[in-house]
Structures are given as C-alpha cells and as structure tokens.
Motif scaffolding. Sequence first.
Motif, PDB file in Angstrom:
ATOM      1  N   GLN A 290       0.825  -1.211   0.000  1.00 62.55           N
ATOM      2  CA  GLN A 290       0.000   0.000   0.000  1.00 62.55           C
ATOM      3  C   GLN A 290       0.858   1.258   0.000  1.00 62.55           C
ATOM      4  O   GLN A 290       0.580   2.220  -0.710  1.00 62.55           O
ATOM      5  CB  GLN A 290      -0.934  -0.020   1.208  1.00 62.55           C
ATOM      6  N   LYS A 291       1.961   1.269   0.786  1.00 64.71           N
ATOM      7  CA  LYS A 291       2.833   2.441   0.817  1.00 64.71           C
ATOM      8  C   LYS A 291       3.515   2.651  -0.535  1.00 64.71           C
ATOM      9  O   LYS A 291       3.651   3.777  -1.035  1.00 64.71           O
ATOM     10  CB  LYS A 291       3.880   2.270   1.908  1.00 64.71           C
ATOM     11  N   THR A 292       3.988   1.568  -1.185  1.00 66.57           N
ATOM     12  CA  THR A 292       4.641   1.687  -2.496  1.00 66.57           C
ATOM     13  C   THR A 292       3.671   2.225  -3.528  1.00 66.57           C
ATOM     14  O   THR A 292       4.014   3.077  -4.353  1.00 66.57           O
ATOM     15  CB  THR A 292       5.180   0.310  -2.925  1.00 66.57           C
ATOM     16  N   SER A 293       2.448   1.755  -3.524  1.00 66.46           N
ATOM     17  CA  SER A 293       1.449   2.231  -4.480  1.00 66.46           C
ATOM     18  C   SER A 293       1.157   3.704  -4.296  1.00 66.46           C
ATOM     19  O   SER A 293       1.023   4.457  -5.255  1.00 66.46           O
ATOM     20  CB  SER A 293       0.177   1.398  -4.327  1.00 66.46           C
ATOM     21  N   ARG A 294       1.083   4.163  -3.040  1.00 70.93           N
ATOM     22  CA  ARG A 294       0.822   5.579  -2.788  1.00 70.93           C
ATOM     23  C   ARG A 294       1.986   6.445  -3.259  1.00 70.93           C
ATOM     24  O   ARG A 294       1.802   7.540  -3.805  1.00 70.93           O
ATOM     25  CB  ARG A 294       0.581   5.793  -1.305  1.00 70.93           C
ATOM     26  N   GLN A 295       3.241   5.956  -3.063  1.00 65.30           N
ATOM     27  CA  GLN A 295       4.405   6.738  -3.467  1.00 65.30           C
ATOM     28  C   GLN A 295       4.471   6.879  -4.979  1.00 65.30           C
ATOM     29  O   GLN A 295       4.776   7.944  -5.511  1.00 65.30           O
ATOM     30  CB  GLN A 295       5.680   6.077  -2.934  1.00 65.30           C
ATOM     31  N   GLU A 296       4.177   5.826  -5.742  1.00 65.52           N
ATOM     32  CA  GLU A 296       4.184   5.889  -7.198  1.00 65.52           C
ATOM     33  C   GLU A 296       3.110   6.840  -7.702  1.00 65.52           C
ATOM     34  O   GLU A 296       3.295   7.567  -8.685  1.00 65.52           O
ATOM     35  CB  GLU A 296       3.983   4.495  -7.771  1.00 65.52           C
ATOM     36  N   THR A 297       2.001   6.870  -7.048  1.00 61.35           N
ATOM     37  CA  THR A 297       0.919   7.763  -7.459  1.00 61.35           C
ATOM     38  C   THR A 297       1.300   9.217  -7.245  1.00 61.35           C
ATOM     39  O   THR A 297       1.015  10.096  -8.061  1.00 61.35           O
ATOM     40  CB  THR A 297      -0.345   7.434  -6.665  1.00 61.35           C
ATOM     41  N   SER A 298       2.000   9.510  -6.144  1.00 62.03           N
ATOM     42  CA  SER A 298       2.389  10.895  -5.875  1.00 62.03           C
ATOM     43  C   SER A 298       3.478  11.377  -6.827  1.00 62.03           C
ATOM     44  O   SER A 298       3.598  12.565  -7.097  1.00 62.03           O
ATOM     45  CB  SER A 298       2.866  11.018  -4.423  1.00 62.03           C
ATOM     46  N   SER A 304      -1.333  13.530 -12.999  1.00 58.46           N
ATOM     47  CA  SER A 304      -1.791  12.174 -12.726  1.00 58.46           C
ATOM     48  C   SER A 304      -3.296  12.076 -12.727  1.00 58.46           C
ATOM     49  O   SER A 304      -3.842  11.003 -12.880  1.00 58.46           O
ATOM     50  CB  SER A 304      -1.242  11.721 -11.383  1.00 58.46           C
TER      51      SER A 304
END
Length: 383
Positions: A290-298, A304
């Motif tokens: 979940q943290k990795t997905s949020r970082q890629e989105t930001s 975006s």
Amino acid sequence: MDILLNLLLLGYLSVANFGHPILEAPESVIGPWKGDVNIPCSYDSLKGYIQVLMRWRVQHDSYPVTIFRRDSSGDHIQQSKYRRRLQVSHEVPGNVSLQLNTLEMDDQSHYTCEVTWQTPDGKQVVRDKIIDLRVQKWPVSKPTVTTGSSYGFTVPQGMKTSLQCQAWGSPPINYVWYKEQTNGQEPIKIGALSTLLFKPAVVADSGSYFCTAKGRVGSEQRSDIVKFVVKVVYFPSSLNKNTGRTMTSNSNSTGIGVGKGRGLPVFAIILIITLCCVLVLTMAYVILCQKTSRQETSDLGPLSFLEHVYEVNGVHANEVGDSEKTVRVAVFTSGCSSDKPASQALSNNYSDGSCLDQEYQIITPINGDCTCLLQTDFPDYEV
C-alpha cells in the motif's frame, strides 16, 4: 355324602372359572391418617381376553358409589372428593391397584375392585373383589438413617452426599438432625429436614449423627447414632527410576509442567505459533504494498489526474549528416492562429491565446527507434 357334595361344588367352580382371569386382592388394608395408602388389585392377563371396563366403587351408607371408571375413552374420576387424591395404576398390564393420598378418617370404608373382560367368543366376563380400608392414627415409628451415596457412611472429601432420616406414621412428621460433641457436651442441632446435605463434604463434617422424628400421635422417636467419616484422598505418584525422585502426573514428556489443568500438546503450540508468524508477515507485506502504491501515485505530479488516451507508434529517427539522435515535437494546429512552422525544436513555448482542437505528437528516442505519443481530444485550458 358331604364328600360327594364338596366334590360336586368343586367341579362346578372349576367349570365356571376355567379359562377366565381371576382377580387377586387382600381382604383388608390399613392406612395412616393424613398419609397415603395403596389398595392392591391385580389379575393375570390371558390370551384372547381384553379388558373393556374397570371400576372402583366405595360403600357409602347402604349403596356403592363409583369413584373411578376406566374404559375405551380413558380414565374418569366420578367424585370430586377424590380428585387429585386418587390414582389407578396403568403401567403394568393386569395391575389396577388404587392409590389414595392424604387419607381422612371418613375414607374408611369398603372398596370394590371390578373388572370386565371380553372373551375370545365375544362374550363378557365380570369379576370383583371387596377390600376393607381402615384408617388409623399411627404414632411415629423409630426413624432409620440411610445415606444417599454408594460409598456408605465413609466418603472422600469434596463429594456431594446426604444423610436421610425416615420414619413411618401419621403425617406430618417433623425431623431434627443432631451432631454429637467430642468433649462430652450436649449434641448440637444442625438441621430440621428429613435430609441432611453435604455439598461438598469436608473433613470437618466427620462425626456422629442421629435424628429424631415427631408425628401427630405419640411421642418423639430417636434413631441410632451413625458415624460419618470424610477422608482425604491423595492421588498416587509415579517413581522416577533414573533419578530416584517422584514426578507428578501433571508433567508431560518434554519436561514442561502443565499445572493443575491439562495443557495443550506440543504440536498444537507449534502450530499456533506458526500461524501467528504467517499472519504477521502477511499483514506487513500488505502494508508495504500500500505504501509503495501511494508513493508511485504521488510521483506522477499534477498530470496524474488526467485520463487521456494515447496511441503509441514506433518511428525510426535517423537524420543524414548527424550522428546524434534528436527529439522533435511536431505541433499541428487547427483553429489556432500561429505563424511559426509546424515542426520545431523542443522548447517551452506557451501562448496566452486560447487554442482549440490542438493535436500534439511527442517523439522521444528509445533504442534507436522513436516512440510517438498522440494525444487526442485534449481539454481546453489557459496558461
């Protein structure tokens, strides 16, 4: 001559009673005043004979009155005086005894037990017996003490048991329990019921007990003294031959004590620990994803949120006389006034004017080829 007459009478009775059921009942029964009494009446069932009617009658004044009737429709108590006091047995075939509860003095009378059977040839046979009931006021008898446990009067500590005092006589009967004192003093009163309960029995309950009974008639009666013993039970232990020490049965083969209760097996404990570890690792993996997905989105920046449709084409970009690969952006304008050429070098060139229906072609070098991203239907905006 008398012998001949007796033989003729015996033969007649034998013919008259041959093959028919015979009622059996006593001539008289004595019941205690305010107590219960059972008036027996029974017969042996014979094959082919069916009971169709059964009646109990009592003699009042000079004529009998039916107080109970049993037929194909069921049981019927005919007199209100006997309701809730009268019962007739039906559990055992052939047993039609009468049970009377809470006898009064006016219940003393002559009772008639009458049974009607249907014979195999369809005829009916009637037999009856008269029993004389006498009601007496009885003084209470000497009480006896029994125990409600199969252990008798010696029981293990912690067991639920009781001592029961029983006497016969006209009720109500009042019971009192006493315990003897070891120092020679007077016995102490410990209960006023017929049953003395121990729940559970402890060592301090050990001692000598007796009970007394007093009825409506007569003097108070006392039972014999009984000795009640409560023993402490020790559980056996096994001897360890290697060390010479005693090991209690509450330890398992791994040397892990399980205390007073019964513990879990070793394989069950290992299984529980393994499941807990798998659960913790799974939760950590989900949180990390979940943290990795949020970082890629930001990292996509302010663009975006735009949802565009691109068509990607591979274009080979080789310019004659130039060994280096260059990036070109071809801008096609439609409905927008511009004097610049259609193809120009990549640079920041913004216009304050509103352009509609613009199409952009962005060319980037990738492994000797060029990727063409074509954006269509770009929304209107101003910079």
